[in-house]
Design an enzyme around this catalytic site. Structure first.
Site, PDB file in Angstrom:
ATOM      1  N   HIS A  47       0.829  -1.203   0.000  1.00  0.00           N
ATOM      2  CA  HIS A  47       0.000   0.000   0.000  1.00  0.00           C
ATOM      3  C   HIS A  47       0.876   1.271   0.000  1.00  0.00           C
ATOM      4  CE1 HIS A  47      -3.018   2.939   1.119  1.00  0.00           C
ATOM      5  NE2 HIS A  47      -2.417   3.158   2.282  1.00  0.00           N
ATOM      6  N   HIS A  71       3.409   7.301   5.323  1.00  0.00           N
ATOM      7  CA  HIS A  71       2.198   7.986   5.776  1.00  0.00           C
ATOM      8  C   HIS A  71       1.396   7.227   6.851  1.00  0.00           C
ATOM      9  CE1 HIS A  71       0.093   5.406   2.872  1.00  0.00           C
ATOM     10  NE2 HIS A  71      -1.014   5.682   3.544  1.00  0.00           N
ATOM     11  N   GLU A  75       0.176   5.986  12.570  1.00  0.00           N
ATOM     12  CA  GLU A  75      -1.163   5.467  12.833  1.00  0.00           C
ATOM     13  C   GLU A  75      -1.148   3.965  13.125  1.00  0.00           C
ATOM     14  OE1 GLU A  75      -4.145   7.234  10.322  1.00  0.00           O
ATOM     15  OE2 GLU A  75      -5.216   5.331  10.204  1.00  0.00           O
ATOM     16  N   ASP A  76      -0.358   3.228  12.405  1.00  0.00           N
ATOM     17  CA  ASP A  76      -0.473   1.768  12.455  1.00  0.00           C
ATOM     18  C   ASP A  76       0.679   1.020  13.117  1.00  0.00           C
ATOM     19  OD1 ASP A  76      -2.838   1.983  11.109  1.00  0.00           O
ATOM     20  OD2 ASP A  76      -1.959   1.689   9.130  1.00  0.00           O
ATOM     21  N   ASP A 138      -3.391   8.169  -1.291  1.00  0.00           N
ATOM     22  CA  ASP A 138      -3.759   7.136  -0.317  1.00  0.00           C
ATOM     23  C   ASP A 138      -5.166   6.611  -0.617  1.00  0.00           C
ATOM     24  OD1 ASP A 138      -3.730   5.642   2.119  1.00  0.00           O
ATOM     25  OD2 ASP A 138      -4.739   7.293   3.153  1.00  0.00           O
ATOM     26  N   ASP A 258     -23.627  13.676 -25.530  1.00  0.00           N
ATOM     27  CA  ASP A 258     -22.245  13.649 -25.104  1.00  0.00           C
ATOM     28  C   ASP A 258     -21.409  14.026 -26.312  1.00  0.00           C
ATOM     29  OD1 ASP A 258     -19.863  13.280 -23.841  1.00  0.00           O
ATOM     30  OD2 ASP A 258     -19.883  11.099 -24.059  1.00  0.00           O
TER      31      ASP A 258
HETATM   32 MN    MN Z   1      -2.910   4.608   3.925  1.00  0.00          MN
END
Ligand code: MN
Length: 480
Positions: A47, A71, A75-76, A138, A258
């Site tokens: 990821h 990133h 958090e993790d 993300d 269109d």
């Molecule tokens: Mn993420």
């Protein structure tokens, strides 16, 4: 993509930048996420890599890509902000902190948590716009891998993507990612409609391509004697925007106009106008379709000339004419301004000025009392269907749909808003709750010592006007 590929891709547009920090971020992230897996069963680091890859596609600077790799570490994993600062310095640490959600246990409900996280992220974006750019990368990967999540989570995330992230990408002029986010959300929220439109678009593709190629041949011929260099690109619409058009016009796919479209990419602004002149000489322009977004760029920095001409079989063909630079800005929006030029981070000299609207907007949102109110206003203000109206001197103001003269008055200046007593739209007196339309010329009548009315709160549509009126009432001790 492995470390070598990342470094190579970065070097392809920033060859003279020392990549030591990028390598370090790569190793650090792998190690930190070593014990973790994605819902798909893959290593979590996949990821982080995907996020970095998007940022490399957008040719972002090194701190942004490093922060993309890192990133999720706060958090993790057990990594703290302080540890990150020691290893990567203040700039990268701040980016990662801004991308870290608050601990869920602090909130009484998920909605509260979501509102507060959004507020923090948007405020951090006001300090550093790269925050939202990383967040969009993300979200893009999360949407691409959403099918591994349980159904209720899928729906919630897709809704959030459609109502907040895609409009935000639109506002920032990042049209490519906006289209991806919309179509990925559309596919999971309305799978049948998505499939249906996709099949129909594919079915009519050959006929459209035949028509377009004939037009392109004539166009190339018409432009062959021009000194302006140019290339012609086909233009496609994303599926969700067709779906939205069907919803808005309450028409089936078959009745949706269109229009065929092409883009003419050239060198300079002068070339744009030269090509426009040639185009209009060889093809009949459709009246009232010409828009000059070069003289009047959109708030999201978008610039182009738009016109519609009659093609060889009598069909309408939309043509957009722009320089290479404008083309990059049209695809990547604000992200285009972090591109490296000749190995050095060359930030656009006018970028700060261009981003002023964003800062101002966030400043207005900041006045709002609760996170919930903040999120609601954000959603309202992100509404895609903006109206563009003009001051009597020709300045453009972008307002939310159904905006009133009061909203306009506050968009011009707080004092004009406060002392507004009437309005003339296109030289006619109108009531203050009139809904403005794109192209209206609005003149505000003010009276010295006149003050805001409480009833205005029921009428105004923009977060700015609402917060300014509220604040005034509060300061005067009047309950809003
Ligand atoms: Mn993420």
């Amino acid at each position: 993509m492995d470390k070598r590929a990342i470094l190579q891709k970065f070097a392809s547009y920033a060859p003279y930048v020392d990549t030591q920090m990028l390598e370090k971020a790569f190793d650090y992230s792998i190690k930190a996420h070593a014990e973790q897996a994605r819902a798909s069963g893959e290593d979590y680091f996949v990821h982080c890599l995907a996020v970095a890859e998007s940022l490399l596609d957008w040719k972002m600077d090194l701190p942004t890509i490093a922060a993309g790799l890192l990133h999720d570490v706060i958090e993790d994993t057990s990594v703290t902000a302080e540890k990150l600062r020691q290893s990567f310095g203040e700039e990268i640490m701040r980016l990662v902190v801004a991308l870290t959600k608050l601990d869920k246990v602090q909130f009484s409900s998920r909605d509260d948590a979501q509102a507060e996280n959004w507020r923090r992220m948007i405020l951090a974006t006001a300090q550093d716009i790269r925050v939202i750019i990383i967040k969009l990368a993300d979200r893009l990967h999360n949407m691409q891998t959403i099918s591994y999540l349980p159904p209720d989570k899928i729906e919630r995330i897709a809704h959030e993507t459609l109502s907040l992230y895609a409009p935000l990408a639109h506002r920032l002029g990042m049209f490519e990612i906006k289209g991806y986010l919309e179509d990925l959300s559309f596919a999971v929220l309305h799978p049948e409609e998505h499939q249906d439109i996709e099949a129909k678009v594919l079915a009519r593709l050959p006929a459209r391509e035949a028509m377009l190629s004939e037009f392109r041949k004539m166009l190339e011929h018409a432009l062959s004697k021009s000194d302006s260099p140019h290339r012609v690109l086909a233009r496609t619409k994303n599926l969700y925007s067709i779906y939205m058009k069907m919803q808005r016009q309450k028409k089936p796919f078959e009745d949706i106009q269109d229009a065929l479209g092409v883009r003419l990419i050239t060198d300079t602004v002068a070339d744009c106008y030269a090509l426009l002149g040639l185009l209009h000489t060889h093809f009949q322009p459709v009246p009232d379709t010409f828009t000059d977004y070069i003289a009047h760029p959109k708030l999201n920095l978008y610039k182009s000339l738009h016109t519609t001409v009659i093609g060889p079989k009598g069909e309408c063909i939309e043509v957009q004419i722009r320089t290479e630079d404008m083309h990059r800005t049209a695809e990547y929006g604000i992200a285009a301004h972090w591109r490296y030029k000749t190995g050095e981070a060359s930030k656009d000299a006018h970028l700060e000025e261009k981003l002023n609207w964003l800062r101002q907007w966030i400043e207005w949102l900041q006045d709002l009392d609760s996170p919930r109110e903040f999120l609601d206003s954000l959603k309202t203000d992100l509404d895609l269907y903006q109206v563009f109206v003009f001051t009597p001197l020709g300045d453009v103001k972008a307002l939310v749909q159904d905006a009133t003269p009061i909203d306009f008055a506050y968009a011009v200046h707080t004092d004009i808003g406060h002392s507004c007593v009437g309005a003339r739209v296109n030289n006619k007196m109108v009531k203050l709750d009139t809904h403005l339309k794109s192209g209206d010329i609005v003149e505000i009548l003010t009276k010295k010592n006149s003050t805001p009315k409480r009833d205005w709160l029921k009428v105004v549509k923009s977060a700015r006007a609402r917060s300014k009126i509220r604040r005034w009432l509060r300061e005067k001790g009047i309950a809003a």
